[in-house]
Enzyme design. Structure first.
Site, mmCIF file in Angstrom:
data_model
loop_
_atom_site.group_PDB
_atom_site.id
_atom_site.type_symbol
_atom_site.label_atom_id
_atom_site.label_comp_id
_atom_site.label_asym_id
_atom_site.label_seq_id
_atom_site.Cartn_x
_atom_site.Cartn_y
_atom_site.Cartn_z
ATOM 1 N N SER A 58 0.833 -1.211 0.000
ATOM 2 C CA SER A 58 0.000 0.000 0.000
ATOM 3 C C SER A 58 0.867 1.260 0.000
ATOM 4 O O SER A 58 1.679 1.434 -0.897
ATOM 5 C CB SER A 58 -0.957 -0.053 1.202
ATOM 6 O OG SER A 58 -1.986 0.906 1.084
ATOM 7 N N ASP A 188 -6.060 -3.514 -2.251
ATOM 8 C CA ASP A 188 -4.946 -3.187 -1.358
ATOM 9 C C ASP A 188 -4.272 -4.427 -0.766
ATOM 10 O O ASP A 188 -4.937 -5.343 -0.285
ATOM 11 C CB ASP A 188 -5.477 -2.309 -0.223
ATOM 12 C CG ASP A 188 -4.377 -1.619 0.556
ATOM 13 O OD1 ASP A 188 -3.601 -2.313 1.231
ATOM 14 O OD2 ASP A 188 -4.302 -0.379 0.491
#
Length: 328
Positions: A58, A188
């Site tokens: 991320s 993510d």
């Protein structure tokens, strides 16, 4: 290091493997940069030369990729302080996603996996298979299928980074264009490994053939910050809304994920040297979330990262573990 003939990252012929692992955490990646600013200041050479493998999830994937491409921490920090308020200041998932793309494209569109100066791993989640999708830049990190390895599965570097940052449902799901499977929906990487250290170690041991006992890891989190105290109206709204839209709930999942990965690493690889920097904060003034957009708060978090580095004699620990020259 880069093999000048093949143009691909390669490791020195030595017993150890040096890993830098960077957690996910949205805007709190500015804390990571505060720690890294201190690491960079003490490092004997640019950070991409100090680590054989750099992994990120991320927000950590943004930092990891830019470091692997040779950028400095100050350059990355300047970009973060400019783009985070705009991205996280949006009030909807489509708004945040469009802002992320708008800022990421100019930074990454002119870069490719071949531009990386060290081994890079970017962690995301493939939605159709419910499993990790790790974008890598060199066939040396391929665990099987070396002959058919394609950097980043054929997707552009920009798509890989955006995918790793697509924290659904706060951001929209992302689509990456792969060579083998066409368009793939991705979210993510924090859903599977908010702390990507175990994935990086797996590559070091299984793909690069390094001994766990001779591998050294610097693992940096995004800080463990208390959640803001909600107002009466926000508490009332939370009772009506889905818990999956509750930021505190999402923070708990990511925090638990990172702590679980760290505990597993300690159990499975107890002899691997790993320096973990991820301070916990408890004061009300430290309350924040991964959607933080206040520039003053972001600057404060950067400074907290720098202060975290100065605790527990991290400088000496890093110098000894990585074989860097002593201070002075």
């Amino acid at each position: 290091m880069v093999d000048s003939e093949a143009g691909r990252p390669t490791l020195d012929h030595r017993a150890e493997c040096r890993i830098l692992s960077l957690d996910g955490g949205g805007a709190k990646g500015i804390y990571t940069l505060g720690v890294l600013k201190e690491v960079e200041a003490m490092a004997p050479s640019p950070l991409h030369e100090c680590f054989d493998v750099i992994y990120g999830t991320s927000t950590g994937s943004i930092i990891a990729t830019l470091l692997a491409c040779g950028e400095s921490i100050e350059w990355i920090r300047e970009k973060y302080l400019r783009l985070i308020p705009d991205i996280m200041g949006q009030t909807t998932a489509p708004g945040r996603t469009q802002a992320l793309i708008r800022h990421a494209e100019p930074i990454f569109s002119q870069r490719s996996f071949d531009d990386c100066l060290t081994c890079l791993g970017i962690v995301a989640v493939r939605c159709d298979q419910y499993r990790p999708m790790i974008f890598k830049n060199t066939e040396r990190m391929a665990q099987g299928r070396h002959a058919t390895f394609v950097p980043g599965f054929g997707a552009p570097l920009s798509q890989a980074v955006i995918a790793s940052c697509s924290a659904y449902p706060y951001f929209e799901k992302s689509v990456v264009h792969t060579t083998k499977d066409g368009d793939v929906e991705v979210v993510d990487g924090g859903f599977v490994a908010n702390d990507p250290t175990l994935f990086a170690l797996t590559d070091a041991v299984r793909a690069l053939g390094k001994s766990p006992d001779a591998t050294v890891v610097l693992s940096i989190g995004t800080g463990d910050f208390p959640a803001p105290t909600p107002s009466f109206w926000k508490r009332w709204k939370k009772r009506l809304a889905s818990p999956f839209l509750d930021i505190e709930f999402a923070e708990t999942i990511m925090r638990s994920n990172a702590n679980s990965m760290e505990q597993l690493r300690q159990f499975l690889l107890p002899n691997t040297t790993c320096i973990r920097i991820n301070e916990r904060f408890n004061l009300p003034k430290h309350q924040t979330t991964f959607l933080e957009s206040d520039p003053n708060k972001l600057n404060e978090m950067f400074n907290l990262g720098s202060d975290s580095f100065g605790k527990e004699d991290n400088e000496q620990r890093i110098r000894e573990a990585f074989g860097w020259p002593p201070a002075g």
